[in-house]
Write a protein that holds these residues in place. Sequence first.
Motif, short mmCIF file in Angstrom:
data_model
loop_
_atom_site.label_atom_id
_atom_site.label_comp_id
_atom_site.label_asym_id
_atom_site.label_seq_id
_atom_site.Cartn_x
_atom_site.Cartn_y
_atom_site.Cartn_z
N LEU A 53 -8.26 -0.80 -1.53
CA LEU A 53 -8.48 -1.73 -2.40
C LEU A 53 -7.39 -2.72 -1.82
O LEU A 53 -8.21 -3.80 -2.75
CB LEU A 53 -7.59 -0.55 -3.73
N LEU A 54 -6.65 -2.71 -2.02
CA LEU A 54 -5.89 -3.78 -1.76
C LEU A 54 -6.03 -4.72 -0.98
O LEU A 54 -6.83 -5.91 -1.09
CB LEU A 54 -4.50 -3.92 -0.96
N ALA A 55 -6.81 -4.47 0.50
CA ALA A 55 -7.37 -5.30 1.49
C ALA A 55 -8.90 -5.30 1.06
O ALA A 55 -9.46 -7.24 1.11
CB ALA A 55 -7.75 -4.58 2.76
N GLY A 56 -9.51 -4.61 0.72
CA GLY A 56 -11.26 -5.49 -0.37
C GLY A 56 -10.80 -6.54 -1.61
O GLY A 56 -11.64 -7.30 -1.33
N LEU A 57 -10.47 -6.34 -1.97
CA LEU A 57 -9.71 -7.26 -3.33
C LEU A 57 -8.59 -8.97 -2.47
O LEU A 57 -9.05 -9.84 -2.87
CB LEU A 57 -8.28 -7.37 -3.44
N LEU A 58 -8.06 -9.04 -1.09
CA LEU A 58 -7.10 -9.75 -1.00
C LEU A 58 -7.63 -10.10 0.39
O LEU A 58 -7.45 -11.86 0.77
CB LEU A 58 -5.95 -9.72 -0.34
N LEU A 59 -8.25 -9.37 1.50
CA LEU A 59 -8.86 -10.25 2.60
C LEU A 59 -9.69 -11.97 1.97
O LEU A 59 -10.22 -12.21 3.17
CB LEU A 59 -10.02 -9.01 3.46
N PRO A 60 -10.79 -11.90 1.05
CA PRO A 60 -11.32 -13.16 0.94
C PRO A 60 -10.22 -14.05 1.22
O PRO A 60 -10.35 -15.14 1.92
CB PRO A 60 -11.39 -13.00 -0.39
N LEU A 61 -8.94 -13.89 1.27
CA LEU A 61 -7.88 -14.97 1.40
C LEU A 61 -7.61 -15.47 3.27
O LEU A 61 -7.98 -16.53 3.25
CB LEU A 61 -6.79 -14.48 1.33
N LEU A 62 -7.87 -14.47 3.73
CA LEU A 62 -8.30 -15.00 5.42
C LEU A 62 -9.63 -15.04 5.84
O LEU A 62 -10.25 -16.13 6.54
CB LEU A 62 -8.22 -13.63 6.32
N ALA A 68 0.70 -1.63 -0.06
CA ALA A 68 0.32 0.21 -0.25
C ALA A 68 1.21 1.27 -0.02
O ALA A 68 0.36 2.29 -0.45
CB ALA A 68 -0.70 -0.33 1.61
N LYS A 69 1.77 1.51 0.57
CA LYS A 69 2.79 2.15 0.95
C LYS A 69 3.67 2.31 0.57
O LYS A 69 3.51 3.71 -0.90
CB LYS A 69 3.68 1.96 2.06
N LEU A 70 4.12 1.53 -1.34
CA LEU A 70 4.38 1.45 -2.48
C LEU A 70 3.79 2.22 -3.38
O LEU A 70 4.41 3.22 -4.31
CB LEU A 70 4.94 0.18 -2.52
N ILE A 71 2.24 1.77 -3.62
CA ILE A 71 1.33 2.16 -4.51
C ILE A 71 1.09 3.71 -3.87
O ILE A 71 1.16 4.18 -4.61
CB ILE A 71 0.34 1.08 -4.93
N LEU A 103 -13.96 -7.36 -5.95
CA LEU A 103 -13.92 -5.32 -6.15
C LEU A 103 -15.53 -4.69 -5.68
O LEU A 103 -15.60 -3.95 -5.07
CB LEU A 103 -15.02 -5.57 -7.71
N LYS A 104 -16.66 -5.61 -5.81
CA LYS A 104 -17.81 -5.42 -4.06
C LYS A 104 -16.94 -4.42 -2.79
O LYS A 104 -18.25 -3.73 -2.26
CB LYS A 104 -18.55 -6.61 -3.80
N LEU A 126 -4.27 10.85 4.33
CA LEU A 126 -4.74 9.76 5.01
C LEU A 126 -5.89 9.10 4.25
O LEU A 126 -5.54 8.90 4.20
CB LEU A 126 -5.63 10.73 6.31
N LEU A 127 -6.54 9.95 3.68
CA LEU A 127 -7.69 9.33 2.37
C LEU A 127 -6.54 8.83 1.00
O LEU A 127 -7.62 7.96 0.82
CB LEU A 127 -8.14 10.84 1.63
N PRO A 128 -5.54 9.24 1.05
CA PRO A 128 -4.84 7.98 0.17
C PRO A 128 -3.98 6.85 0.27
O PRO A 128 -4.11 6.54 -0.50
CB PRO A 128 -3.52 9.50 -0.32
N GLY A 129 -3.82 7.54 1.75
CA GLY A 129 -3.39 5.94 1.76
C GLY A 129 -5.32 5.02 2.53
O GLY A 129 -4.40 3.43 2.08
N LEU A 130 -5.66 5.27 2.96
CA LEU A 130 -7.07 4.34 3.02
C LEU A 130 -7.53 4.36 1.27
O LEU A 130 -7.69 2.68 1.79
CB LEU A 130 -8.19 5.70 3.27
N PHE A 131 -7.34 4.98 0.54
CA PHE A 131 -8.19 4.93 -1.02
C PHE A 131 -7.01 3.00 -1.20
O PHE A 131 -7.97 2.06 -1.78
CB PHE A 131 -7.66 5.35 -1.68
N VAL A 132 -5.73 3.32 -1.57
CA VAL A 132 -5.01 2.05 -1.83
C VAL A 132 -5.21 0.84 -0.37
O VAL A 132 -5.48 -0.63 -1.14
CB VAL A 132 -3.48 2.51 -1.27
N VAL A 133 -5.41 0.92 0.93
CA VAL A 133 -5.62 0.15 1.58
C VAL A 133 -7.31 -0.84 1.46
O VAL A 133 -6.65 -2.05 1.67
CB VAL A 133 -5.09 0.73 2.97
#
Length: 461
Positions: free
Chosen positions: A153-162, A55-58, A325-326, A144-151
């Motif tokens: 995106l990544l977490a929304g897509l990848l949280l299903p792994l958990l 998230a930080k790199l993006i 994506l949802k 703050l908002l740019p960080g939340l935007f990226v987090v």
Amino acid sequence: MTSKHNTPDSTPSRPNPVTLQGVLSFLIPSLVGLILFVVPIPWNGEMTVPIALFAKLIQQSLADLLPTAALLIITLAWLGSTIAQFMKPKRLEESHLWRALFQVTFFWYMVRTIGLVFVIGTYFQIGPEWVWSEDTGGMLLTSLLPGLFVVFLLAGLLLPLLVDFGLLEFAGMLMTRIMRPLFTLPGRSSINCMASWLGDGTIGVMMTSKQYEQGYYTKREAAVIGTTFTAVSITFSFIVLSNVKLGHLFLPFYATVTFAGLVAAVIMPRIPPLSWKPDSYEEGVAASAEEVVPEGWSTWRYGLHQAMNKAKAHEGVASFVRNGLKNTLDLWIGVIPVVMAIGTGAVAVATHTPIFEWIGKPFYPILAGLGVPEAAAASETIMVGFADMFLPTVLAAGIESEMTRFIVAALSVTQLIYMSEVGGLLLGSKLPISMKDLILIFLLRTVITLPIIIGIAHLLF
């Protein structure tokens, strides 16, 4: 509406054989999820988790575009909510996604409206300066908002792994004997707690909100997890400590924060307002399976059985991407406008008025009585953390006593509820948390953790 995560149709009287395919279908995605969200890794001399690093790199590579993206998201949220609020198009109202994103109460519509006004004023630097200055709206929009935007995106897509491949079921069976007596929580919440403490509090809020909507947690359990374990990451804690020029004391600092946070986590679920939350599930949602080991099963084998069944029920890559994506859209539309509105307002009050200084004065005799140097200056920082976690350490930068600066920094982390991020996230989520709850929880956490932090500080300094 019923949950997709209902109690299994039947529990076999004898353990099913463990197959390699079944174990791998649960283990591989779950391990990938744990590595991404929970396992700390070193990076540039600091500890972080891969999802936070990505998230930080993006965020760094897209730094110039993300404030515009936040403006567009908040504008879209307001336009959709305006259409849903006043025009009520029948065709769109039949869409579950439309209803989830844009059908909100009039109160939350007004919050989205305020968020739009603040983001437009900040982006174009028009209107009152207290809205768009670098200390208020400018800080939220560019940092703050740019960080939340990226987090998101990544977490929304990848949280299903958990959550979609059986890890929660497996952890739930193994950890319930620890989580229930200590924190009054089901065992599966251990994954949320680890993701928050080792990863990021925003991820913990997102996980808990989604699981609450799916019937994993009761209202009380969801409220406890969301307000008790959504701590900032290890990296963020280091930044907080560095603000008061005490970075060399990070290990004793984080040990203090962890110990005080655990004490609060044991006490808070057992007292109001959290203890008053009903142990019932969200309206229209069925409960998931209870974490009870049937007769004839070992804890480990039944947990593995539940995990394999969960992984087997997954609908494949298309479903994974679609649901991810949802999740991302729901977080962008539902939370970012709320954080902009409430965060900007709270930080503006803290920065441009003496209100937080006034309400912090009752803590002066307590700090003085407990032997805290420069107690008057420290008391001015106690309540300002409700607006933003960084503000106490900013105010404390001029305090000469290292011990006092240590106390202020540690308290700002253990107070946990700050409106510029976690507070806004909680209010914008589906979790059963009100502003009144957040104020009471902030005050109680302050009262519980402050003496602990001061006691440890006396031992260290």
